[in-house]
Design an enzyme around this catalytic site. Sequence first.
Site, mmCIF file in Angstrom:
data_model
loop_
_atom_site.group_PDB
_atom_site.id
_atom_site.type_symbol
_atom_site.label_atom_id
_atom_site.label_comp_id
_atom_site.label_asym_id
_atom_site.label_seq_id
_atom_site.Cartn_x
_atom_site.Cartn_y
_atom_site.Cartn_z
ATOM 1 N N GLY A 38 0.682 -1.276 -0.089
ATOM 2 C CA GLY A 38 0.303 -0.107 -0.081
ATOM 3 C C GLY A 38 1.074 1.414 0.149
ATOM 4 O O GLY A 38 2.110 1.225 0.424
ATOM 5 N N ALA A 112 -7.221 -6.413 -11.116
ATOM 6 C CA ALA A 112 -8.812 -6.696 -11.307
ATOM 7 C C ALA A 112 -9.386 -5.615 -12.163
ATOM 8 O O ALA A 112 -9.230 -4.438 -12.281
ATOM 9 C CB ALA A 112 -9.329 -6.524 -9.836
ATOM 10 N N GLY A 173 3.635 23.188 -6.012
ATOM 11 C CA GLY A 173 2.477 23.174 -5.304
ATOM 12 C C GLY A 173 2.848 23.311 -3.839
ATOM 13 O O GLY A 173 4.010 23.633 -3.226
ATOM 14 N N VAL A 177 2.278 17.135 0.657
ATOM 15 C CA VAL A 177 3.379 16.588 -0.069
ATOM 16 C C VAL A 177 4.424 17.623 -0.461
ATOM 17 O O VAL A 177 5.717 17.342 -0.012
ATOM 18 C CB VAL A 177 2.988 15.718 -0.809
ATOM 19 C CG1 VAL A 177 4.231 14.945 -1.875
ATOM 20 C CG2 VAL A 177 1.816 14.459 -0.572
ATOM 21 N N ALA A 261 4.432 18.363 -7.282
ATOM 22 C CA ALA A 261 3.497 17.806 -6.002
ATOM 23 C C ALA A 261 2.181 18.399 -6.197
ATOM 24 O O ALA A 261 1.915 18.934 -5.186
ATOM 25 C CB ALA A 261 4.323 18.060 -5.059
ATOM 26 N N GLY A 263 -0.739 16.980 -6.643
ATOM 27 C CA GLY A 263 -1.806 16.188 -6.105
ATOM 28 C C GLY A 263 -2.056 14.955 -6.793
ATOM 29 O O GLY A 263 -1.113 14.734 -7.568
ATOM 30 N N HIS A 438 2.249 20.943 34.229
ATOM 31 C CA HIS A 438 3.066 22.170 33.938
ATOM 32 C C HIS A 438 4.650 21.822 34.385
ATOM 33 O O HIS A 438 5.041 21.125 35.155
ATOM 34 C CB HIS A 438 2.728 23.537 35.052
ATOM 35 C CG HIS A 438 3.719 24.584 34.808
ATOM 36 N ND1 HIS A 438 3.640 25.440 33.660
ATOM 37 C CD2 HIS A 438 4.509 24.900 35.579
ATOM 38 C CE1 HIS A 438 4.465 26.467 33.967
ATOM 39 N NE2 HIS A 438 5.030 26.247 34.944
#
Length: 460
Positions: A38, A112, A173, A177, A261, A263, A438
């Site tokens: 992934g 697939a 961009g 990323v 970068a 998108g 604190h």
Amino acid sequence: MKHDVIVIGGGSAGYAAARVAAAAGAGVAIVDRGPLGGLCILRGCMPSKAILRSAEVAALMRRAGEFGLHPVEVGADLGAIISRKERLIREFAEYRIGQLRAPEFTLYEEQARFLSPREVRVGDQVLQANSFIIATGSLPRHIPFPGLDEAGYLTSDQALELRRQPDSLLVLGGGSVAVEFAQFFNRIGTRVILVQRHHHILSWTDEDLARPVEEQFREESMEVFTGTQIHRFAHQGDLKTVHFSHAGQEKSASAELILQALGRRPCIDGLGLEQAGVRVEHGRIVVDARMCTSQPHIFAVGDVNGLHEIVHIAIQQGVVAGHNAARPEEETRQVDERLDAQVVFTDPQVASVGLSEKACQAEDIPYLVASYPFADHGKAMCLGEIHGLVKLLCRPDTGELIGAHITGPEAAELIHELIAVMYFRGTVRDLLRMPHYHPTLAEIATYPAEELAGQLERRV
Ligand SMILES: Cc1cc2nc3c(=O)[nH]c(=O)nc-3n(C[C@H](O)[C@H](O)[C@H](O)COP(=O)(O)OP(=O)(O)OC[C@H]3O[C@@H](n4cnc5c(N)ncnc54)[C@H](O)[C@@H]3O)c2cc1C
């Protein structure tokens, strides 16, 4: 061959969906064309955070003198940084592959393609199922700027493989990323020029949360151009050049490499969605809050539905779809977007949950707002991390926290207290009553909470 549920894609969203569907008693097949692991593990969250750590350490080392330590010469070895990343990624990927190959799933390591709403071709087999969950992720978006393809560019995929450090890098961009990679390369000694169309980086958030990151970038000698319009690209010898307008002037900037970068887009190529009768709009699969597509037995989760490109949300969507696909006879579950959170791992980090001021204004949602700067916070001053602020939004009637935003040190960790308060529908008064040790960075949230409690009191 027939399964109860077929999950296409074994990334974060697909694995979550498969796990939940199998736990609900369904016979589950996962189809993934590989490489298994992934995006998050192979080319996303984990590798980028691994290399960012090297840049963070380098930046701290350069500040040795500020903390009374002898200054040190800092040099980076990009090859070694990438090797460290690869060691870590191999370990994470092996773990995920083990999960995908678990006996409760049938794993097909193939591409697939739907042949009809109830059939997919997987290699040379045709599989059938009662329900399908599409979790095929995303791909870097191609933007046809004149001359860009000819000049050549890297995406984040290739930037994570670079072993020879470029002298200079043009980053196109201003999203998560883009800014994470820009700061990484800048901090290891590459001259970085960032060119962004919106008038501030991280256009999805409020301007006051993005500006401290831009300031930090400029302090670190990065060239940042916001509010630009890119016209064209050119290349000559070893240099690639972007021509753009900025602040009413025509400008250009050149570098050895370009990181595009701008998108990502849902990965639906070759899936046969037409044959499946699944509606696609603007390149993304349309889903409702149940993660259901235009076909009641086909779900789409994670980057492929284009709603968010964030792992924990992909997992939440997978969990919802896994349940709905496995138990169609039960009441359907829905994804709750109230607690959507996002983090950018720059220094300072940016972390948000719930509504921004921008979103409240766009949707006419009444709110009260207060913020407090890290520059005035004792613990942040001790750490020497004074860029940024904490900003809270609450309902003007009840004081319920509806948005929390942090730009600053450890924002990614600090946001979780505020997510917890929002999860339980807590108010700014609850936040004030909760003890805060604190001195900690976490206690900073009590200052805007106190101001909001005052605003609420003055309203009654
Ligand atoms: C550089 C970078 C940094 C990031 N950092 C963060 C971060 O810090 N935090 C965060 O929350 N998010 C981050 N993200 C986003 C995050 O990685 C993605 O949102 C998430 O991984 C998407 O998961 P997914 O399951 O939808 O898709 P993926 O993980 O991409 O899974 C899709 C799977 O489908 C398979 N597949 C595709 N098409 C087919 C097909 N036709 N047949 C069979 N299999 C197929 C692929 O092989 C793949 O395994 C980052 C992304 C990038 C690019």
